[in-house]
Design a protein around this motif. Structure first.
Motif, PDB file in Angstrom:
ATOM      1  N   SER A   2      22.606  45.594  32.805  1.00 31.30           N
ATOM      2  CA  SER A   2      23.280  44.579  31.992  1.00 31.30           C
ATOM      3  C   SER A   2      24.442  43.949  32.758  1.00 31.30           C
ATOM      4  N   GLY A   3      25.216  44.790  33.444  1.00 27.11           N
ATOM      5  CA  GLY A   3      26.357  44.282  34.205  1.00 27.11           C
ATOM      6  C   GLY A   3      25.932  43.351  35.325  1.00 27.11           C
ATOM      7  N   ILE A   4      24.822  43.694  35.980  1.00 26.74           N
ATOM      8  CA  ILE A   4      24.301  42.843  37.066  1.00 26.74           C
ATOM      9  C   ILE A   4      23.770  41.526  36.497  1.00 26.74           C
ATOM     10  N   SER A   5      23.027  41.624  35.405  1.00 19.67           N
ATOM     11  CA  SER A   5      22.459  40.415  34.777  1.00 19.67           C
ATOM     12  C   SER A   5      23.553  39.465  34.306  1.00 19.67           C
ATOM     13  N   ASN A   6      24.672  40.024  33.841  1.00 18.34           N
ATOM     14  CA  ASN A   6      25.768  39.202  33.324  1.00 18.34           C
ATOM     15  C   ASN A   6      26.753  38.781  34.409  1.00 18.34           C
ATOM     16  N   GLY A   7      26.475  39.149  35.641  1.00 18.65           N
ATOM     17  CA  GLY A   7      27.311  38.709  36.751  1.00 18.65           C
ATOM     18  C   GLY A   7      28.630  39.441  36.898  1.00 18.65           C
ATOM     19  N   LEU A   8      28.778  40.588  36.228  1.00 17.90           N
ATOM     20  CA  LEU A   8      30.022  41.358  36.360  1.00 17.90           C
ATOM     21  C   LEU A   8      30.152  41.997  37.740  1.00 17.90           C
ATOM     22  N   PHE A   9      29.032  42.383  38.310  1.00 18.69           N
ATOM     23  CA  PHE A   9      29.014  42.972  39.645  1.00 18.69           C
ATOM     24  C   PHE A   9      27.604  42.832  40.209  1.00 18.69           C
ATOM     25  N   THR A  10      27.439  43.195  41.468  1.00 15.02           N
ATOM     26  CA  THR A  10      26.136  43.081  42.124  1.00 15.02           C
ATOM     27  C   THR A  10      25.534  44.470  42.341  1.00 15.02           C
TER      28      THR A  10
END
Length: 363
Positions: A277-285
């Motif tokens: 979810s974090g990757i999909s939302n651009g919070l981190f890679t």
């Protein structure tokens, strides 16, 4: 009355001895070793202690066998001999390290993250009546003798880790010998983190549980076992090739010997969901190592514990907390003396009934 015949404790040590044929095939399949390599072998002594603690009626056996300190000393040293013989037999320059977290540590660096850190481990062997005799003898007799004897055995060392987690020992010592390949034998899931340092570390993680047993030296196969799914069929499990993501995964499960509580309602698949979810939302890679950003995807009431557990688990974070003094306390234990005559005399007298494997140890 003492036990006669086969000593009742050998199984706990033998469980850490991989069969040469299997070990050889495993290493060859990983394409990790070259004929001219120098080798460091690290054996997690806490794994032996854990094996002993699971023995039925261990307290009674310790009371009945009054020579158990001598038996333990011999078994500990011969465990090193088992692996030294394997690598020296293949013509490789080899050092063997038996390592563990110091039971007498008055405090730990990780207290700044968890003031109960390692309290379960220490109390288990020094306060629990079932293991108290063993713990006291380890501190007063067994460990000091093994440390002293190993100083006179070429390239064999007993490393006691004060105030830090013993499983940092391979990481610290590997930096002292940057040109060596490093092998770890352990039952501690913490040490599976080294599976991700494939260029420098070869790990054989021995898992024994009611849900299944096995020896894992391949990270992808271990992840498949952890998730109960085939790695190749689960695209998202490749996220854990990132050491920070994998440390967070282990942190979420907690760790009893380190007194780290698991995260409530968060299992391995939930961690994977949060990361995705974090990757999909651009919070981190996928390559991110920033724990602060990663934890933004976790429930607020679990963020603090997840952060504390992570800092007590992640190898790189723990190493970054060390001072040069603490590193020196480890490396200063790498001592080589020479007195083969005294070793023979010691073997003939103190270890006559439980002999040390001197030819394998001194070759």
């Amino acid at each position: 009355m003492a036990y006669t015949g086969t000593n009742p404790f050998s199984v706990s040590f033998t469980a850490m001895k991989l069969r040469y044929h299997d070990y050889d095939n495993s290493i060859e399949s990983l394409n990790f070793l070259n004929p001219t390599d120098k080798v460091n072998v690290f054996i997690n002594f806490e794994s032996v202690l854990n094996n002993l603690s699971m023995m039925r009626d261990i307290d009674t056996k310790l009371l009945l066998e009054r020579k158990f300190p001598t038996i333990f000393e011999s078994e500990m040293i011969n465990l090193c001999a088992h692996y030294k013989k394997f690598f020296r037999g293949n013509g490789l320059d080899t050092k063997v390290f038996l390592y563990y977290t110091d039971l007498s540590s008055p405090d730990f660096i990780n207290y700044k993250y968890n003031d109960e850190y390692r309290s379960y481990y220490i109390n288990k062997y020094l306060q629990n009546p079932k293991f108290q005799l063993l713990g006291n003898k380890l501190l007063d007799v067994i460990i000091p003798r093994v440390q002293k004897i190993s100083e006179f055995i070429p390239n064999v060392y007993f490393i006691n880790a004060p105030r830090i987690d013993g499983s940092l020992v391979p990481f610290i010592i590997s930096k002292e010998y940057p040109d060596s390949k490093n092998f770890i034998i352990s039952t501690d899931k913490y040490d599976t983190q080294y599976l991700l340092y494939r260029d420098k570390f070869c790990v054989h993680y021995i898992k024994r549980s009611s849900s299944g047993s096995g020896v894992f030296c391949n990270f992808e196969k271990y992840i498949s076992d952890l998730f109960k799914e085939n790695y190749e069929e689960n695209n998202e499990s490749s996220l854990f090739l990132n050491p920070s993501f994998y440390s967070l995964l282990l942190s979420s499960l907690g760790d009893k010997p380190r007194s780290l509580e698991p995260l409530k309602g968060i299992g391995v698949k939930t961690v994977m969901k949060y990361l995705s979810s974090g990757i999909s939302n651009g919070l981190f890679t996928k390559q991110s190592g920033s724990i602060d950003m990663i934890l933004k995807t976790f429930p607020e009431d679990q963020e603090e514990r997840a952060n504390e557990n992570f800092h007590c688990f992640n190898i790189e974070k723990q190493y970054s907390d060390l001072t040069q003094k603490e590193i020196f306390q480890i490396t200063n234990q790498i001592v080589d003396r020479s007195d083969f005559t005294s070793l023979i005399q010691l073997n003939n007298e103190d270890y006559r009934d439980y002999p040390l494997m001197l030819p394998e140890l001194t070759s």
